[in-house]
Design an enzyme around this catalytic site. Structure first.
Site, mmCIF file in Angstrom:
data_model
loop_
_atom_site.group_PDB
_atom_site.id
_atom_site.type_symbol
_atom_site.label_atom_id
_atom_site.label_comp_id
_atom_site.label_asym_id
_atom_site.label_seq_id
_atom_site.Cartn_x
_atom_site.Cartn_y
_atom_site.Cartn_z
ATOM 1 N N PHE A 111 -9.410 -2.359 10.404
ATOM 2 C CA PHE A 111 -8.017 -1.946 10.594
ATOM 3 C C PHE A 111 -7.296 -1.725 9.272
ATOM 4 O O PHE A 111 -6.322 -0.975 9.201
ATOM 5 C CB PHE A 111 -7.275 -2.979 11.450
ATOM 6 C CG PHE A 111 -6.705 -4.163 10.708
ATOM 7 C CD1 PHE A 111 -5.384 -4.182 10.291
ATOM 8 C CD2 PHE A 111 -7.482 -5.282 10.448
ATOM 9 C CE1 PHE A 111 -4.851 -5.270 9.626
ATOM 10 C CE2 PHE A 111 -6.963 -6.375 9.799
ATOM 11 C CZ PHE A 111 -5.641 -6.375 9.377
ATOM 12 N N LYS A 112 -7.783 -2.351 8.201
ATOM 13 C CA LYS A 112 -7.112 -2.191 6.907
ATOM 14 C C LYS A 112 -7.115 -0.735 6.444
ATOM 15 O O LYS A 112 -6.266 -0.323 5.650
ATOM 16 C CB LYS A 112 -7.788 -3.071 5.855
ATOM 17 C CG LYS A 112 -7.876 -4.555 6.212
ATOM 18 C CD LYS A 112 -6.525 -5.215 6.235
ATOM 19 C CE LYS A 112 -6.593 -6.672 6.635
ATOM 20 N NZ LYS A 112 -7.201 -7.544 5.648
ATOM 21 N N ASP A 113 -8.071 0.053 6.925
ATOM 22 C CA ASP A 113 -8.118 1.470 6.539
ATOM 23 C C ASP A 113 -6.847 2.212 6.933
ATOM 24 O O ASP A 113 -6.435 3.156 6.257
ATOM 25 C CB ASP A 113 -9.310 2.172 7.206
ATOM 26 C CG ASP A 113 -10.652 1.764 6.621
ATOM 27 O OD1 ASP A 113 -10.734 1.583 5.398
ATOM 28 O OD2 ASP A 113 -11.618 1.636 7.405
#
Length: 463
Positions: A111-113
């Site tokens: 999800f950090k992308d």
């Protein structure tokens, strides 16, 4: 709109200056001086927007016109053009009360992308238009580092150093960071845990002379842009619910370690997004669960778990929530944070604790329960959860009420955590981008948990 510090000792800043400051110069965290309100009519107008279109609508409330619309649109298109799914963050129905928002379709399968692909573009833009040197410094419990590196590798005018805890991230997480051989990337593997890495980062950013000399910029969720970019997918998830779910109470269950992702939901709710419960899902490093249930915020003993990205005892973004919990009282925040630094714990009670329990529900999920949830949903629904998402689903089961629906965030692809999946004798097919990592050479420097040694490494790298 301007941005101020939770500790009240920084002059108000504009959007780009806030991005560049990262951690506030007084040690606090930057927040908008007013949270914009989005009406129900506006939300209805947004229902059919693409993720990229929605991103632009939400950011328009916060950028003060400092970035021309065309430039911002180009950054957004480049950021999400690399995602493997056309919807960027697709919503999947699991049963009539559970939906999963897949946040793992970016280049590093986490999800950090979603935030960091944009932040890479934003830093590159700022470096170009302002002639700024950008030296990014961050700590990771696994996913932030890989996503940040993917967002800025090879970009002119930017260097990035990421600290990660040695042998305390998954092998795939480690390889995604350390197989990158671009000259503008430095990986430091620190003998210690994530909290040790994060402590050094905060100390270096608090050293204003060092921060200024080396043009340090933050990529962690201490940077408000990370929070804001994540807020977009809360709106997207709720607006994409099918007709049958609309009109029901919508809860959101979020695997949480550093409190950044769940705080993004808190911000979305304060903006007007109709969310019922914000459910904090954590693991056996359950400082956040204990805070919600008892009002005590006190780091405990560190435990290694099947969900290493949540193996955190000191949640950086907790201070932002504390600021709003105290009625935006920076003096009160200063008092709490000084007490936490001096005594190792703080406690809220009475009306403040009642408000915490209105704002959040929470569940700390044991290792065995995490594995049981993975096995259950693979068997019954044919859906393979990663261990962090499994904690989110366990929290949904514990806190979703009759007639309510819940969106649980899938924060990583299960292939990133095969150490846990394989314990269940579940064979999974690895995406080629992950399967090929093991054959690549690694590039990292193992260092002691020593600020002086880490500083020396940084000085050599940034020169």
């Amino acid at each position: 709109m301007q941005y101020i510090s939770t500790r009240g000792k920084v002059e108000p800043r504009g959007f780009i200056d806030t991005v560049l400051m990262g951690l506030a110069d007084d040690g606090g965290l930057m927040v908008p001086d007013v949270i914009p309100s989005v009406s129900s009519a506006t939300l209805e107008e947004w229902r059919n927007l693409s993720f990229q279109e929605l991103f632009l609508k939400i950011f328009s409330y916060y950028t003060n016109g400092e970035i021309p619309d065309g430039d911002l649109k180009e950054m957004v298109e480049r950021s999400y053009g690399t995602f493997r799914h056309p919807e960027v963050t697709p919503l999947k129905e699991i049963n009539d009360s559970l939906y999963i928002l897949e946040l793992f379709h970016g280049p590093t399968f986490a999800f950090k992308d979603v935030a960091l692909q944009f932040m890479g573009e934003l830093y590159s833009y700022i470096s170009r238009v302002r002639g700024e040197i950008i030296h990014i410094l961050g700590a990771t419990s696994g996913d932030t580092g890989a996503a940040a590196i993917a967002g800025v590798r090879g970009k002119e005018g930017i260097k990035i150093c990421i600290l990660h805890p040695h042998n305390k991230v998954s092998k795939v997480q480690e390889l995604q960071m350390t197989t990158v051989d671009d000259a503008n990337v430095l990986n430091l593997s620190v003998q210690g845990n994530f909290d040790d890495c994060q402590k050094v980062i905060k100390e270096l950013f608090a050293d204003l002379e060092f921060k200024s000399k080396y043009h340090l910029r933050a990529i962690n969720s201490i940077n408000f842009v990370r929070i804001l970019a994540q807020t977009v997918y809360y709106f997207y998830a709720v607006l994409k619910l099918p007709q049958a779910a609309q009109g029901k109470t919508v809860n959101i269950s979020v695997p949480s370690g550093n409190f950044g992702n769940i705080f993004s939901g808190y911000l979305a709710k304060k903006m007007g997004l109709p969310i019922g419960k914000l459910i904090i899902a954590t693991n056996e490093n359950n400082i956040l669960e204990r805070f919600v249930k008892t009002g005590e915020y006190k780091p405990g003993d560190f435990k290694s778990t099947h969900s290493p990205s949540m193996d955190i005892q000191v949640a950086s973004n907790f201070e932002r929530y504390l600021y709003y919990l105290t009625g935006e009282d920076s003096a009160a925040v200063n008092g709490y944070m000084s007490k936490l630094a001096g005594e190792g714990a703080i406690k809220v009670d009475g009306q403040l604790l009642e408000q915490v329990q209105t704002d959040f529900a929470a569940l700390g999920v044991k290792n065995d329960e995490c594995l049981n949830i993975i096995g259950k949903y693979k068997s019954e629904a044919g859906y393979l959860l990663d261990p962090h998402t499994a904690c989110g689903v366990a929290a949904y089961e514990a806190h979703n009420g009759p007639g309510e629906v819940c969106i649980t965030f899938a924060t990583a692809h299960p292939a990133k955590f095969d150490e846990a999946i394989s314990l269940l004798k579940i064979a999974q097919e690895f995406p080629p981008q992950i399967a090929g990592l093991a054959a690549l050479p690694q590039h990292m420097t193992v260092v002691e948990h020593d600020k002086a040694e880490i500083t020396r490494q940084l000085e050599e790298f940034y020169i």
